[in-house]
Design a protein around this motif. Structure first.
Motif, short mmCIF file in Angstrom:
data_model
loop_
_atom_site.label_atom_id
_atom_site.label_comp_id
_atom_site.label_asym_id
_atom_site.label_seq_id
_atom_site.Cartn_x
_atom_site.Cartn_y
_atom_site.Cartn_z
N ASN A 353 25.99 29.86 54.39
CA ASN A 353 27.12 30.63 54.89
C ASN A 353 28.21 30.22 54.08
O ASN A 353 28.53 28.87 53.76
CB ASN A 353 27.31 30.32 56.28
CG ASN A 353 25.96 31.12 57.17
OD1 ASN A 353 25.31 31.68 56.62
ND2 ASN A 353 25.94 30.65 58.42
N ASP A 354 29.35 31.06 53.99
CA ASP A 354 30.43 30.66 53.24
C ASP A 354 31.76 31.69 53.57
O ASP A 354 31.45 32.57 54.22
CB ASP A 354 30.25 30.97 51.64
CG ASP A 354 31.35 29.93 50.73
OD1 ASP A 354 32.12 29.06 51.41
OD2 ASP A 354 31.33 30.65 49.90
N THR A 355 33.00 31.09 53.44
CA THR A 355 34.04 31.76 53.54
C THR A 355 34.82 31.96 52.25
O THR A 355 35.02 30.74 51.73
CB THR A 355 35.09 31.11 54.63
OG1 THR A 355 34.41 31.39 55.97
CG2 THR A 355 36.36 31.98 54.93
N LEU A 356 35.13 32.99 51.83
CA LEU A 356 35.97 33.13 50.67
C LEU A 356 36.78 34.13 50.72
O LEU A 356 37.12 34.65 51.76
CB LEU A 356 34.76 33.73 49.28
CG LEU A 356 34.46 35.07 49.65
CD1 LEU A 356 35.16 36.20 49.04
CD2 LEU A 356 32.70 34.81 49.13
N TYR A 357 37.94 34.01 49.92
CA TYR A 357 39.22 35.08 49.77
C TYR A 357 39.23 35.77 48.74
O TYR A 357 39.07 35.51 47.63
CB TYR A 357 40.25 33.80 50.02
CG TYR A 357 40.36 33.25 51.10
CD1 TYR A 357 40.59 33.18 52.44
CD2 TYR A 357 39.73 31.66 50.78
CE1 TYR A 357 40.45 32.31 53.22
CE2 TYR A 357 39.85 30.64 51.61
CZ TYR A 357 39.83 31.02 52.96
OH TYR A 357 39.71 30.07 54.09
N LEU A 358 39.85 37.18 49.06
CA LEU A 358 40.13 37.97 48.02
C LEU A 358 41.66 38.31 47.84
O LEU A 358 42.26 38.62 49.02
CB LEU A 358 39.61 39.44 48.12
CG LEU A 358 38.05 39.15 48.07
CD1 LEU A 358 37.37 40.58 48.87
CD2 LEU A 358 37.52 38.82 46.83
N THR A 359 42.47 37.57 47.16
CA THR A 359 43.92 37.43 47.37
C THR A 359 44.66 38.43 46.32
O THR A 359 44.33 38.46 44.99
CB THR A 359 44.59 36.17 47.01
OG1 THR A 359 43.72 35.46 47.82
CG2 THR A 359 45.96 36.04 47.19
N ALA A 360 45.45 39.44 46.91
CA ALA A 360 46.40 40.12 46.15
C ALA A 360 47.55 39.55 45.98
O ALA A 360 48.52 39.53 46.93
CB ALA A 360 46.43 41.56 46.67
N ALA A 361 47.76 38.88 44.85
CA ALA A 361 49.02 38.08 44.75
C ALA A 361 50.50 38.74 45.22
O ALA A 361 50.72 39.50 44.61
CB ALA A 361 49.14 37.35 43.14
N GLY A 362 51.35 38.11 45.87
CA GLY A 362 52.18 38.59 46.67
C GLY A 362 52.04 39.16 47.76
O GLY A 362 53.01 39.35 48.61
N TYR A 363 51.02 40.01 47.81
CA TYR A 363 50.96 41.00 49.10
C TYR A 363 49.93 40.30 50.06
O TYR A 363 50.33 40.36 51.47
CB TYR A 363 50.01 42.23 48.43
CG TYR A 363 50.66 43.14 47.75
CD1 TYR A 363 51.70 44.03 48.37
CD2 TYR A 363 50.79 42.99 46.23
CE1 TYR A 363 52.37 45.07 47.69
CE2 TYR A 363 51.42 44.03 45.71
CZ TYR A 363 52.20 44.93 46.32
OH TYR A 363 52.94 45.76 45.50
#
Length: 407
Positions: A353-363
């Motif tokens: 199991n894992d938690t990851l992030y998809l980051t739109a820089a600034g938003y």
């Protein structure tokens, strides 16, 4: 008789079920309908968000069975805008302060023209108060918060008026560490809003110190916290990059022409941000700020963070039907859409199991919670309710771990 017998059998079957569920904890009870009861990879839940949606995605991932979902970013004029001005106050910036003070009303007016809900803050930097970086007697410092984010334009004017230049012995200054500190303090001391588009405008006419510059003076590695210690080195570029992404902040470097290429190289290393040319006395500061913010608003990038098991296999971006990867130039009013594919490549099903992030820089970012089955040989059939409860309560401890990939 047959009808009565059927009713009796039904009663005998259904009564124990609530009692069984009540014996389980909330998380264990959830597993009664998850993972072995699911036929394959699936999205088990999402939460909407603004300006990045969804804000969360819950995924159940079977080995070798990809699952896809979309992340969309609103790129119209931001409903909320947080802008932090970060000023170089080394001695060479002395002829700029008068123009910065005079520009405050126009800066405020320009920002409110971009968004109806604007907050602005102010910070400053010089360099470490030690030879040969700076001087304690000159009052030098690595970073200082002059004003936390506020909508009070008068407070911004007062804070800018109170700034004075210091020393700074050598040519590079503490720009990188100051930016690092802004990112670390963004959600606490400075008050950046999660729902706002977040930008830092760093104004400078000098190059920057980075990790390693203090080694010959016996400085220890930067420990990555908000306590700026006299004996610690500057941060690495990669440390600063991760801190900015975690804070959701885009850096905009308003740099004079003599160092603009240095900061363009820094932006290339960070993978996001903007460089705008600042006149030698900052007389074009208002135009530079407006140009920088508008440019970053239309340049949407999606970054994968903390994907320890490489579950993200592909990101295809889509705006007006064109596929262009994870970097989009978007005109105002468009929505940037990123199609994300997750896949567990372990055919034996021994993922974690894992938690990851998809980051739109600034938003902002989408948080992805990935659940995977353990050793499939130990998982019972969906009909084995009691066995499934046992798995929920204790079976996870027997899951073999996969070696994490390097970040």
């Amino acid at each position: 008789p047959t009808l009565k017998r059927t009713r009796r059998m039904t009663t005998m079957y259904t009564k124990p079920i609530p009692n069984l569920v009540s014996l389980l904890t909330g998380s264990a009870a959830c597993l009664l309908v998850a993972p072995s009861a699911l036929a394959g990879s699936t999205i088990t839940g999402t939460t909407a968000g603004t300006p990045v949606t969804p804000s969360t995605v819950n995924v159940f991932l079977e080995p070798e069975d990809p699952v896809r979902f979309s992340v969309e970013v609103e790129t119209d004029a931001p409903s909320e805008l947080d802008v932090f001005l970060l000023n170089d106050l080394s001695g060479s910036f002395g002829d700029d302060l008068a123009h910065v003070r005079a520009a405050v009303p126009s800066i405020v007016s320009s920002l409110t023209g971009i968004s109806d809900n604007v907050r602005f803050g102010l910070g400053s930097f010089v360099d470490k108060p030690m030879s040969s970086f700076g001087s304690a007697s000159s009052g030098d410092y690595v970073y200082r918060t002059e004003l936390a984010l506020t909508s009070d334009a008068t407070a911004l004017q007062t804070a800018v008026n109170s700034m004075t230049t210091k020393g700074g012995a050598d040519e590079p200054e503490s720009q990188l560490e100051a930016l690092f500190q802004v990112a670390l303090r963004s959600k606490t001391e400075l008050g950046f809003r999660d729902s706002a588009y977040k930008a830092v405008i760093l104004q400078t006419d000098a190059s920057y110190h980075k990790a390693g510059d203090g080694t010959r003076y016996g400085l220890v590695a930067n420990d990555g916290d908000t306590d700026i210690e006299a004996n610690e080195d500057y941060p690495f570029v990669e440390e600063t990059r991760k801190a900015l992404l975690n804070a959701g902040i885009v850096p905009i470097f308003a740099a004079t022409s003599n160092v603009a290429s240095i900061y363009q190289n820094l932006v290339n290393q960070l993978g996001f941000g903007e460089v705008v040319t600042l006149s030698s006395n900052s007389s074009n500061l208002v135009d530079a700020i407006e140009k920088g913010i508008k440019s970053t608003l239309s340049d949407v990038k999606l970054f994968v963070e903390s994907d320890d098991y490489n579950y993200v296999r592909e990101i295809a971006s889509d705006v007006t039907g064109e596929k262009t990867g994870t970097d989009l130039d978007v005109s105002g009013g468009d929505r940037a859409k990123f199609d994300v594919t997750l896949r567990d490549l372990d055919s034996d099903g021994l993922g974690e199991n894992d938690t990851l992030y998809l980051t739109a820089a600034g938003y902002g970012r989408t948080t992805v919670h990935v659940s995977v089955p353990g050793d499939r040989a130990s998982v019972p059939e969906p009909s084995a309710t009691l066995g499934l409860g046992a798995i929920a309560l204790g079976g996870l401890a027997r899951r073999r771990r996969r070696v994490k990939s390097s970040l």
